[in-house]
Design an enzyme around this catalytic site. Structure first.
Site, mmCIF file in Angstrom:
data_model
loop_
_atom_site.group_PDB
_atom_site.id
_atom_site.type_symbol
_atom_site.label_atom_id
_atom_site.label_comp_id
_atom_site.label_asym_id
_atom_site.label_seq_id
_atom_site.Cartn_x
_atom_site.Cartn_y
_atom_site.Cartn_z
ATOM 1 N N LYS A 1 77.868 45.311 4.619
ATOM 2 C CA LYS A 1 78.319 46.523 3.934
ATOM 3 C C LYS A 1 78.309 46.564 2.367
ATOM 4 O O LYS A 1 78.005 47.670 1.947
ATOM 5 C CB LYS A 1 79.910 46.282 4.321
ATOM 6 C CG LYS A 1 80.788 45.391 3.813
ATOM 7 C CD LYS A 1 81.848 44.907 4.629
ATOM 8 C CE LYS A 1 82.220 43.467 4.227
ATOM 9 N NZ LYS A 1 82.616 42.900 5.627
ATOM 10 N N GLY B 1 94.128 32.131 9.212
ATOM 11 C CA GLY B 1 92.817 32.373 8.852
ATOM 12 C C GLY B 1 92.241 33.814 8.833
ATOM 13 O O GLY B 1 91.041 34.220 8.899
ATOM 14 N N LYS C 1 83.061 50.253 2.798
ATOM 15 C CA LYS C 1 82.882 50.907 3.926
ATOM 16 C C LYS C 1 83.006 52.376 3.634
ATOM 17 O O LYS C 1 82.547 53.202 4.530
ATOM 18 C CB LYS C 1 83.770 50.274 4.947
ATOM 19 C CG LYS C 1 83.434 48.714 5.325
ATOM 20 C CD LYS C 1 84.825 48.008 6.006
ATOM 21 C CE LYS C 1 84.685 46.747 6.150
ATOM 22 N NZ LYS C 1 85.512 45.841 6.848
ATOM 23 N N GLY D 1 85.477 39.422 12.857
ATOM 24 C CA GLY D 1 85.447 38.327 13.932
ATOM 25 C C GLY D 1 83.869 37.990 14.391
ATOM 26 O O GLY D 1 83.151 38.897 14.535
#
Lengths: 430, 430
Positions: free
Chosen positions: B107, B189, B207, B306
């Site tokens: 991005k 995390g 974005k 992820g």
């Protein structure tokens, strides 16, 4: 560099959707030309009643002879928004024979004859696109068939009929009964004079067949889809749902079996938890929840019907098909290579919410529980309420095959102590 | 009929995303081949640390020389999941020069150099796809650029950063402060050791630039995007939001001006009503709300980051790019024909929620109200609360230009009776 010879579009049908398609093609002609790389021209509009005034459409474009329009030979793309099986099917097939690609919004036809139509398109190196056939304006076909083409979809579960969602939402928010909510939907134009296709789940079943086919790369026909309407959902069912922290939606559910070796597709009302994203889909909106191996949980939400939203989907397809044509290429066709067997409803794995009217005496619960155990159905919760010598038992099961669950209900009905089965509803989304 | 010579894929980067891409390419090789129409082969994997054990990747495929891999000459598609500007930019440009198409999840690079990269792709008749660059697994780029290609998009408003949504959701649900919620996100995390790119809105701004460019067919660069992070959002802000029936989200908002002649893009925290579909987006999920002329309101929801979800998006692009290659065609490239000016933040139209600490004496409200009137900002509601000789005024405005609103706040600060401006937050989604 833009090509100057325009691409020619024949519009079949000029009702709520078709007139919007024509309007946007005219008012947004420059944008469409820039996005396609060539101008598009409305070359003809086939209608049933030529006398009806159609604002913004030149009268000389209007014809009642759809077949002649499709056979002209200079048409690049046929946009079919007539609906129904015939004459739409013959017109689409003819369009391919005469070298055109096709954009259709026809869910009934695609669900019944999708394989044959895809084959006809392929035979003639043409495109068959139909984003508008499922969930109106919501981009769904393209994401499933292209964006998730590198993933493995395990489940598609959605609210794909706006009429029934309007009715169920109304029942949920006001406590109204089915008939009262249907009357309001009819008065507001959300339900047709004959609402059968919507309330009995035929419309949703056609969409389920299309979605299952794309999601599982397998041919799924309308006849393969288990279908149960929502005319028997009562205010009492909504009260039961509320006690469980749920609401009731008419869902189209397409699932891959746990072993991956078969698929199922079904349409029926079901309780879903209020925390599920589909629970908060209000009014006539549609939403589709997709679960895949890699992407996880996705949801697509938007207006599921209406002239302008459906036209948006049709025009998106029109741009893609025109671009393909300029490229001398075609987009993704039917993908049915997986050819998985479609299992009957009995093999679907689900949960049941069952309300029983029972005799208010000792041992009834034990009897009932034994019947569940004998059918291998594990009970999640039981709630017992006594009233005036009678009692009600509300049982919620764990997941089991629909066959085991309906076998259990059958056996419960034959117990002397069970006076009646007040309601049975599947529970999804947990 | 399937082609037997495989398409060759070079994978640049083998971290969380890259290793998932490689894994799925191996385990789902048959499905990918069926969907593409030819087998795909992992021809090489460029990494920084070759010693690291990479399960399922043949050691002879691993190289530290990404440039040599890209220059091999037999690569059909380069998958770039390194991230950052360099060496990714040079590698992508080189890939085009050597005849490959590119799938990227980058991005930052797309937001900064999208136009140049698209031009390079076009020069070499190659594809540049980047569904994974925005909102991870959520199909968004393809729906915006293809499904809605026949529509006019007026606004794209979304939660496009999972880390900040996790933190804000935690603050909302537990009453925690920013630091406490950040610490938990880091421990779990969800936040990186240096969370700057996320919490200061840089990631979301990249974005926003990409989304605005596609939605408005206009080049929008990272520098064009107004950016405000969420590190100063307090538990008190959430309390104020609750009183208004709102929650707080970090939003990326791309809007077409009412007259259609310009666009804006901005990232900042904002209050949105609990009834808005974006309000119920929990945890690290992303969701993007799209408003267009014909389709109306659409929402796309799913995991925004992820390894596996991002790999799903990458592989969807890989299938499309491979299919294009077999067809000898390319997909839609950059579409910037509208070339609308990007207006500065001051031209954005929004609402403000302002908390003022004021002197508790008569006439203060009149003074404050006069300042709003002088700047042409209309007040929606005012709430006055006295406590211990001090008072607080909470003002919610109607829609006005951001310039008028910030001018108002500036003038309020200079009033003797205003002891301080406790908080200012935009209000969106109504």
């Amino acid at each position: 560099m833009m090509r100057t010879r325009p691409l020619k579009v024949a519009l079949l049908g000029c009702g709520v959707v078709g007139s919007e398609v024509a309007r946007i093609m005219t008012t947004h002609a420059d944008d469409l030309a820039a996005r396609i790389g060539a101008p598009v021209e409305l070359a003809g509009v086939a209608v049933r009643r030529p006398s009806k005034v159609r604002e913004g459409i030149a009268p000389e474009l209007v014809t009642t002879d759809a077949t002649a329009l499709v056979k002209r030979g200079d048409i690049d793309v046929v946009v079919e928004v007539i609906g129904g099986i015939e004459p739409a099917r013959t017109l689409i097939t003819t369009a391919f024979e005469y070298g055109a690609s096709v954009v259709s919004a026809n869910k009934a036809l695609l669900a019944q004859d999708g394989a044959a139509l895809h084959a006809a398109a392929e035979d003639h190196d043409a495109d068959l696109y139909y984003e508008a056939a499922v969930a109106g304006a919501i981009p769904l076909i393209r994401p499933l068939r292209e964006s998730l083409a590198g993933d493995k979809i395990n489940r598609v579960m959605g609210i794909v009929n706006g009429t029934t969602n309007f009715i169920l939402d109304k029942m949920d928010s006001t406590g109204a009964g089915y008939q009262e909510a249907l009357d309001e939907a009819t008065a507001l134009g959300y339900a047709e004079a004959d609402p059968t296709a919507d309330v009995e789940g035929f419309d949703a079943a056609a969409k389920a067949a299309i979605l299952a086919g794309i999601a599982f790369h397998t041919r799924v026909r309308l006849d393969d889809v288990y279908r149960e309407g929502m005319t028997e959902v009562t205010a009492a069912d909504f009260a039961s749902a509320k006690e469980m922290g749920c609401t009731i939606k008419l869902l189209a559910i397409c699932e891959r079996a746990a072993d991956g070796a078969s698929v199922t597709a079904r349409v029926h009302p079901a309780m879903i938890p209020l925390s599920h994203p589909l629970a908060s889909v209000r009014g006539a909106y549609n939403a589709v929840f997709v679960e895949s191996d890699a992407a996880g949980q996705l949801m697509f939400y938007g207006p599921g019907a209406g002239g302008a939203p459906t036209a948006s989907a049709v025009l998106g397809d029109l741009v893609a098909v025109c671009r393909n044509r300029l490229n001398g290429a075609t987009g993704p066709g039917e993908s049915a290579y997986a050819a998985l067997p479609v299992s009957p409803m009995g093999d679907s794995v689900t949960r049941y919410h069952i309300s029983l009217d029972v005799a208010d005496k000792p041992g009834v619960l034990a009897q009932v529980a034994t019947v569940f155990a004998e059918h291998g159905v594990s009970i999640d919760t039981v709630r017992q309420q006594g009233k005036d010598g009678e009692a009600s038992l509300v049982v919620v099961t764990h997941r089991a095959s629909d066959a085991s669950l309906s076998g259990t209900v059958e056996a419960l009905r034959s117990l002397d102590t069970v006076r009646g089965v007040a309601s049975i509803m599947r529970v999804e989304g947990e």
